[in-house]
Design a protein around this motif. Structure first.
Motif, mmCIF file in Angstrom:
data_model
loop_
_atom_site.group_PDB
_atom_site.id
_atom_site.type_symbol
_atom_site.label_atom_id
_atom_site.label_comp_id
_atom_site.label_asym_id
_atom_site.label_seq_id
_atom_site.Cartn_x
_atom_site.Cartn_y
_atom_site.Cartn_z
ATOM 1 N N CYS A 145 0.808 -1.224 0.000
ATOM 2 C CA CYS A 145 0.000 0.000 0.000
ATOM 3 C C CYS A 145 0.842 1.275 0.000
ATOM 4 C CB CYS A 145 -0.968 0.008 1.180
ATOM 5 S SG CYS A 145 -0.182 0.281 2.774
ATOM 6 N N GLY A 146 2.159 1.109 0.191
ATOM 7 C CA GLY A 146 3.046 2.263 0.112
ATOM 8 C C GLY A 146 3.120 3.095 1.385
ATOM 9 N N SER A 147 2.351 2.745 2.423
ATOM 10 C CA SER A 147 2.401 3.532 3.670
ATOM 11 C C SER A 147 3.807 3.469 4.265
ATOM 12 C CB SER A 147 1.434 2.970 4.706
ATOM 13 O OG SER A 147 0.121 3.074 4.251
ATOM 14 N N VAL A 148 4.262 4.595 4.767
ATOM 15 C CA VAL A 148 5.582 4.657 5.399
ATOM 16 C C VAL A 148 5.386 4.739 6.916
ATOM 17 C CG1 VAL A 148 7.709 6.008 5.618
ATOM 18 C CG2 VAL A 148 6.591 5.778 3.388
ATOM 19 N N GLY A 149 6.211 3.978 7.650
ATOM 20 C CA GLY A 149 6.161 4.050 9.114
ATOM 21 C C GLY A 149 5.079 3.182 9.729
#
Ligand code: APR
Length: 243
Positions: A145-149
């Protein structure tokens, strides 16, 4: 009562940190265990992760690195349980509270990691689980999903639901032998498996542990000693004579 033959007799085995101790991995509640050095609320709760994700990542990164140490290998206890699965004619389900991969490295395959796996990470945003053998950090992105952190260790923390409980309770409800190995019996739901088995089945129950635990009296049989001695001996006994 009609005895079913061995091919129909089912075994469920629960393991805890004690089985991996002689492979060089720490237990939690022994005098020198992990919880004697680290505050579990800080590193093994969702609240701890929200407060200080870097600290939590450091804790699991160090454990993952230790698991990757070439000196850390499955011991005779892990190998004996893999032998049990290969040679017992009926079903054998191995349920482990351990997040190490020593059971699978020894050859066990019908295995449930109810507290997750150290060599996997999960995205808290989209729940994607991926293999992860490197360090994990707050700057890693989810490949899905590309979410960072939002990447976190794929481990079950206090206050979270253990994994595969439907499969595990189904096996407990139908087992003929329940073995508990190297666990202090302090953490539920695993700590309650023996009373569940006693209440709902006629299974034989045995505890194999270095020392007696507060739940020892719940078991029909207790065998004390290091896992590398008592587990191979007990497996040999079951395979040659049953219980
Ligand atoms: N052989 C057999 N048993 C051993 C050995 C050994 N060589 N060394 C230690 N033990 C026993 C200890 O006597 C103790 O009863 O293993 C048990 C380990 O207990 P814990 O440290 O409490 O580990 P465990 O029961 O697996 O903990 C359950 O608690 O915090 C968590 O999530 C973590 O999965 C873990 C859960």
């Amino acid at each position: 009562m009609v005895q079913r033959d061995a091919g129909e007799r089912r075994i469920v085995i629960l393991t805890g940190a004690g089985i991996s101790k002689e492979s060089g991995l720490d237990t939690f509640r022994c005098a020198d265990g992990i919880w004697s050095r680290v505050n579990l609320e800080d590193v093994a709760t969702p609240e701890g992760f929200s407060r200080n994700p870097e600290l939590v990542h450091d804790f699991y990164n160090a454990r993952r690195a230790k698991l990757g140490d070439p000196a850390v290998v499955p011991n005779a206890g892990h190998h004996a349980l893999a032998r049990m699965e290969r040679e017992w004619p009926g079903d054998v389900l191995l349920v482990t509270q351990n997040i190490d991969d020593l059971h699978e490295r020894a050859g066990s395959s019908n295995l449930m990691h109810m507290h997750g796996e150290l060599n996997k990470a999960r995205c808290a945003a989209c729940e994607q689980v991926v293999s992860w053998t490197m360090d994990l950090s707050v700057s890693d992105a989810c490949e899905r999903c590309g979410s960072v952190g939002r990447m976190r260790p794929h481990v079950v923390w206090f206050g979270e639901m253990p994994l595969a409980m439907d499969v595990i309770y189904d096996a407990l409800n139908r087992c003929d032998l329940f073995m508990s190995i190297g666990t202090s019996g302090n953490v539920y739901p695993a700590a309650g498996f023996v009373s569940h088995v006693r209440m709902y089945t006629r299974a034989h129950t045995v505890q194999l542990n270095l020392e007696p635990t507060s739940g020892s009296t719940m078991f029909a049989e207790t065998v004390l000693g290091p896992a590398t001695d008592v587990v191979p001996a007990y497996v040999e006994r079951i395979l040659s004579r049953g219980w």
